[in-house]
Design a protein around this motif. Sequence first.
Motif, PDB file in Angstrom:
ATOM      1  N   PHE A   4       1.017  -1.286  -0.040  1.00  0.00           N
ATOM      2  CA  PHE A   4       0.117   0.092  -0.016  1.00  0.00           C
ATOM      3  C   PHE A   4       0.869   1.290  -0.271  1.00  0.00           C
ATOM      4  O   PHE A   4       2.077   1.313   0.780  1.00  0.00           O
ATOM      5  N   SER A   5       0.337   2.172  -0.695  1.00  0.00           N
ATOM      6  CA  SER A   5       1.193   3.712  -0.657  1.00  0.00           C
ATOM      7  C   SER A   5       0.839   4.274   0.655  1.00  0.00           C
ATOM      8  O   SER A   5       0.214   3.977   1.501  1.00  0.00           O
ATOM      9  N   TYR A  49       8.114  -1.771  -3.607  1.00  0.00           N
ATOM     10  CA  TYR A  49       7.622  -0.991  -2.660  1.00  0.00           C
ATOM     11  C   TYR A  49       7.773   0.540  -3.006  1.00  0.00           C
ATOM     12  O   TYR A  49       8.376   0.941  -3.835  1.00  0.00           O
ATOM     13  N   TYR A  50       6.822   1.142  -2.223  1.00  0.00           N
ATOM     14  CA  TYR A  50       6.911   2.564  -2.314  1.00  0.00           C
ATOM     15  C   TYR A  50       8.264   3.246  -1.538  1.00  0.00           C
ATOM     16  O   TYR A  50       8.472   2.936  -0.672  1.00  0.00           O
ATOM     17  N   GLY A  54       5.971   7.731  -1.349  1.00  0.00           N
ATOM     18  CA  GLY A  54       5.103   7.344  -2.583  1.00  0.00           C
ATOM     19  C   GLY A  54       5.386   7.751  -3.877  1.00  0.00           C
ATOM     20  O   GLY A  54       4.765   7.349  -4.780  1.00  0.00           O
ATOM     21  N   ASP A  55       6.480   8.685  -4.129  1.00  0.00           N
ATOM     22  CA  ASP A  55       6.602   9.076  -5.514  1.00  0.00           C
ATOM     23  C   ASP A  55       7.392   8.312  -6.362  1.00  0.00           C
ATOM     24  O   ASP A  55       7.262   8.495  -7.425  1.00  0.00           O
ATOM     25  N   ARG A  98      13.439  -2.455   0.427  1.00  0.00           N
ATOM     26  CA  ARG A  98      12.410  -1.431   1.111  1.00  0.00           C
ATOM     27  C   ARG A  98      12.922  -0.061   0.994  1.00  0.00           C
ATOM     28  O   ARG A  98      14.199   0.204   1.281  1.00  0.00           O
ATOM     29  N   GLY A  99      12.170   0.627   1.017  1.00  0.00           N
ATOM     30  CA  GLY A  99      12.218   1.902   1.010  1.00  0.00           C
ATOM     31  C   GLY A  99      12.434   2.429   2.490  1.00  0.00           C
ATOM     32  O   GLY A  99      11.714   2.040   3.332  1.00  0.00           O
TER      33      GLY A  99
END
Length: 155
Positions: A4-5, A49-50, A54-55, A98-99
């Motif tokens: 999810f964002s 992943y975001y 989220g950009d 992961r971000g």
Amino acid sequence: MVCFSPDDSRYLSSAVDNEVKQYDLGDGRMQQQFQIPPIGSSINYTRSYYANGGDIVVSGSSNDDSVRLCCARTGAILETIRMYEGRRQPSLYVQSLRGCPIRRDRFGVLVCYRYSDMQYELVDIDLNRDGKGACVRRPYIASARAALSRDLAKQ
């Protein structure tokens, strides 16, 4: 896999062979199919992943040595980062990624080596630093976190 964002307005669906799609949570329609080329493998499991609030979408696959940064709005590939540059050997693939939830332009990648005594290595990617650590807009620095890599090897 689904992610999810950060604002819970969208989600990513990552499947086999670099298939990544983004959906709107409000009406369920597909917004983007990311432009990551398939490699023709039915065991190339993709994770996405975001990052950066989220950009950016960070995506990697289990039969690939590269991570792709994609624009979350357009689905276009912004950058392809080869993980084996500076690593012990080129027999690696992306196990997970992961971000960073705290710092923009930063993410971590867990790589796995096919033919090595040390199976795992955690790679820290900072898109604001060059290979010597100096501030830049691009490219990036990829540096292993030795303590975390040692801990993973013990498991």
